[in-house]
Design an enzyme around this catalytic site. Sequence first.
Site, mmCIF file in Angstrom:
data_model
loop_
_atom_site.group_PDB
_atom_site.id
_atom_site.type_symbol
_atom_site.label_atom_id
_atom_site.label_comp_id
_atom_site.label_asym_id
_atom_site.label_seq_id
_atom_site.Cartn_x
_atom_site.Cartn_y
_atom_site.Cartn_z
ATOM 1 N N PRO A 47 0.814 -1.232 0.000
ATOM 2 C CG PRO A 47 0.116 -0.936 2.216
ATOM 3 C CD PRO A 47 0.849 -1.884 1.318
ATOM 4 C CG ASP A 86 0.954 2.435 4.953
ATOM 5 O OD1 ASP A 86 0.337 2.191 5.999
ATOM 6 O OD2 ASP A 86 2.189 2.411 4.868
ATOM 7 C CD1 TRP A 568 4.168 -4.431 3.299
ATOM 8 C CD2 TRP A 568 4.696 -4.984 1.195
ATOM 9 N NE1 TRP A 568 3.074 -5.032 2.741
ATOM 10 C CE2 TRP A 568 3.363 -5.379 1.443
ATOM 11 C CE3 TRP A 568 5.242 -5.215 -0.066
ATOM 12 C CZ2 TRP A 568 2.584 -6.000 0.486
ATOM 13 C CZ3 TRP A 568 4.452 -5.832 -1.022
ATOM 14 C CH2 TRP A 568 3.143 -6.226 -0.749
#
Length: 745
Positions: A47, A86, A568
């Site tokens: 995201p 996000d 991530w």
Amino acid sequence: MYKKVSTDLNFVDREKEIEKFWEENGIFEKSMKERDGNDIYMFYDGPPTANGKPHIGHVLTRVIKDMIPRYRTMKGYEVPRKAGWDTHGLPVELEVEKALGLDGKDQIEEYGLEPFIDKCKESVWKYKGMWEDFSGTVGFWADMENPYVTYHNDFIESEWWALKQIWDKGLLYKGFKIVPYCPRCGTPLSAQEVAQGYKDVKERSAIVRFKVVGEDAYFLAWTTTPWTLPSNIGLCVNPQEDYAKVKAADGYVYYMAVALLDTVLGKLAEEGNPAYEILETYKGQDLEYKEYDPLYQCAADCAARQNKKAFFITCDSYVTLTDGTGVVHIAPAFGEDDAKVGRKYDMPFVQLVDEKGRMTEDAPCAGVFVKDADPEILKDLDARGLLFDAPKFEHSYPHCWRCDTPLLYYARESWFIKMTEVKDDLIANNNTINWIPESIGKKRFGDWLENVQDWGISRNRYWGTPLNIWECECGHQHSIGSIAELKEMSDNCPEDIELHRPYIDAVTIKCPICGKEMNRVPEVIDCWFDSGSMPFAQHHYPFENKELFEKQFPADFISEAVDQTRGWFYSLLAISTLIFNKAPYKNVIVLGHVQDENGQKMSKSKGNAVDPFDALEKYGADAIRWYFYVNSAPWLPNRFHGKAVTEGQRKFMGTLWNTYAFFVLYANIDGFDATKYSLDYDKLSVMDKWLLSKLNTLIKEVDDNLGNYRIPEAARALQDFVDDMSNWYVRRSRERFWAKGMEQD
């Protein structure tokens, strides 16, 4: 008749027409519907943050992320592509602080937490429309209508479920540890975040004289952080190394490592006179417990209040002889190694720096930020005859990746996930992943896992997923795993509770031990936990979509830039290992950064940043996509500049387009309709058979390359084929195509 084809290379306008056609006719949705029920090839979209603008590097990530799922769809797979946003964390808070003219946590709380949180929620979507336009222009297909959003209650509730699993396994704990801490933002950072903010800085270090008790002699100790000296409570030597007591040419007697005598004292030598004379030698362990006078009275007062012994020599093998003096100054409040030595020798805890990074009122330079205190402390020591030298040195120092403030290594109480406990599982799960390139998975990421630290997960901030721990004054703690559990245990939880501060802070539960009210701990969590939870939290698992999640986990493919190895990529693997003990993705393409034409990092301050919208408008998405596919291996840096993009556009797209335009021109002159003829292979000329053979080889080669995530190889094969078709086949067949009538040719 075929639609007339212009031979101009104005691809941008044609792309806009195609984008409009896709949108008006729901082409992406139709492509998904056609594959519904087929075997799933799963793609996870990392995201982006919608309160920051896309940059040219996002074009690279978008086009790689789009191409592999598009290829797999063409191979017949159902490829779910749920977009995500996000939305939590410091970048949003800092943006809102700036917009409101606030500076720091005190002013936020004065302004009011509820209105501040509302502003954060608004700020999150600042550039959402821009991101959607950008994705459409680039040709990135994903479900933007039903994205997952990390601030939604459903997403947070899934994270709470995961955190409770971790709590139940005994892997979530509160500890007093040295953490990388941003005094401006007032919160610790995770190791992943620290890795993103290193800068090369030039500073002054200090070589300090510590007076030995009962002797006219001094220990010479080196530190790169003079501001920690007022908190000094010990010195450390390597027990196995050689140390000497020497009479130096400056008239002082010093204790220090033999190996560094020439480096440190060599400059004292004068013609005919040596820099020093060795009086005695020792092993480091011979000096253990030897005492010296406190450097500052404030530290001595703190030690006395704690009734603990301080100001003596300790031993530890972490002391090296690569630089300094071989004698290290110890301030356990400001370094992990120092803290370890302090615990080993049961030394007092002295922390003469406050949470805003300022020297405390007991310390010299009271109220001054630590980095600004450095020169003042050096002046003070020099005036007292305790400063031997203050050499300049350059080193890489971590700064807050959001606000650019120098980080402090600072002792604080924080919440941690015990990643060290699952290290072997992390490594085993990583070994099941196909990393492209393999070297990043085995070395850069593999080394990170070999040296994994416990994950400092708590943040002393406001806009984030609240940590789901309730605490009682009797000491009992409880982790809440769902909204239903919270309502069951609470007498004051609203029906429509929003899982954010300050609303969640008002909800109390009854302590099962003493019957008193339990309150939620004030911390929120690291937003990397948000993005790493997306495989299950995007589906509100396990509260719904259980079967859907299990069908879509793990992902077949993910891709992001190389800096996500500690971001991530790691948070996905960490959480998946903690909860499911398996890797959350099977294949990952790591992307290099996009640089300017000279190989320099792009930045606004340097004036070499490329605006992605300008580039897309000028060259078109296909030209830029093609450049990123064919230019180099995805994990290598791309030197992005117009000349390289237009060269690829001309060589490949222009050639292919003009070859097709040539066919349309003569097919229309002859009224030729390819659908009315069948191919009689035996009657084909050698040139035709050669081209068909080339085409079938190409199909096999491209399919094999894309099936194995070899993107430049597939692109170059296509480029070579188009070159052969245009420069050999078409050029040598022109006369055949010009013939009158409808002959075999």
